[in-house]
Design a protein around this motif. Sequence first.
Motif, PDB file in Angstrom:
ATOM      1  N   CYS A  33       0.886  -1.158   0.000  1.00 40.20           N
ATOM      2  CA  CYS A  33       0.000   0.000   0.000  1.00 40.20           C
ATOM      3  C   CYS A  33       0.922   1.205   0.000  1.00 40.20           C
ATOM      4  O   CYS A  33       1.538   1.529   1.024  1.00 40.20           O
ATOM      5  N   CYS A  44      -5.892  -0.789   3.052  1.00 41.19           N
ATOM      6  CA  CYS A  44      -5.192   0.278   2.354  1.00 41.19           C
ATOM      7  C   CYS A  44      -6.206   1.315   1.911  1.00 41.19           C
ATOM      8  O   CYS A  44      -7.157   1.001   1.202  1.00 41.19           O
ATOM      9  N   ALA A  45      -5.987   2.558   2.340  1.00 44.07           N
ATOM     10  CA  ALA A  45      -6.841   3.663   1.897  1.00 44.07           C
ATOM     11  C   ALA A  45      -6.124   4.383   0.766  1.00 44.07           C
ATOM     12  O   ALA A  45      -4.954   4.720   0.876  1.00 44.07           O
ATOM     13  N   HIS A  46      -6.823   4.607  -0.325  1.00 35.60           N
ATOM     14  CA  HIS A  46      -6.239   5.318  -1.464  1.00 35.60           C
ATOM     15  C   HIS A  46      -6.091   6.791  -1.134  1.00 35.60           C
ATOM     16  O   HIS A  46      -6.594   7.278  -0.119  1.00 35.60           O
ATOM     17  N   GLY A  49      -8.852   8.718   0.201  1.00 35.18           N
ATOM     18  CA  GLY A  49      -9.486   8.071   1.339  1.00 35.18           C
ATOM     19  C   GLY A  49     -10.903   7.603   1.041  1.00 35.18           C
ATOM     20  O   GLY A  49     -11.598   7.123   1.916  1.00 35.18           O
ATOM     21  N   ASP A  50     -11.340   7.752  -0.201  1.00 33.07           N
ATOM     22  CA  ASP A  50     -12.711   7.373  -0.547  1.00 33.07           C
ATOM     23  C   ASP A  50     -12.848   5.896  -0.888  1.00 33.07           C
ATOM     24  O   ASP A  50     -13.944   5.363  -0.906  1.00 33.07           O
ATOM     25  N   LYS A  51     -11.735   5.208  -1.144  1.00 30.00           N
ATOM     26  CA  LYS A  51     -11.794   3.774  -1.447  1.00 30.00           C
ATOM     27  C   LYS A  51     -10.798   3.045  -0.548  1.00 30.00           C
ATOM     28  O   LYS A  51      -9.639   3.433  -0.436  1.00 30.00           O
ATOM     29  N   ILE A  52     -11.275   1.990   0.064  1.00 29.91           N
ATOM     30  CA  ILE A  52     -10.423   1.189   0.945  1.00 29.91           C
ATOM     31  C   ILE A  52     -10.404  -0.234   0.412  1.00 29.91           C
ATOM     32  O   ILE A  52     -11.443  -0.788   0.063  1.00 29.91           O
ATOM     33  N   GLN A  53      -9.188  -0.806   0.330  1.00 27.27           N
ATOM     34  CA  GLN A  53      -9.031  -2.190  -0.098  1.00 27.27           C
ATOM     35  C   GLN A  53      -8.365  -2.982   1.023  1.00 27.27           C
ATOM     36  O   GLN A  53      -7.466  -2.487   1.690  1.00 27.27           O
TER      37      GLN A  53
END
Length: 95
Positions: A33, A44-46, A49-53
């Motif tokens: 990440c 992992c936050a992109h 911060g709107d997408k988390i994997q």
Amino acid sequence: MTRRRWAHLLLGLAGLVAIGWAVVWGANPQITCGDVVMGPGDVCAHAGGDKIQTYDERLEAAQGARPVVGVVGLLVVGFATYLWISESTRDEARV
């Protein structure tokens, strides 16, 4: 050996590298990440911060890329072989 032959050879080698990655190096991917190595249970936050994997989602995506890269590698090797053979046929026709 002509410049074309060298280009065909380099193209074939690039295909072999892709196949090697899919078979050997891609078998045990290091999931990261950013620059941080992830482990099971990590998220992992992109950038926004709107997408988390999760680690598992990233691992699944990496594993899903292996067959695609392998098939593309095979196609590239096949195309380079075709080019090499057609160049050989042209060389023989010129003589």
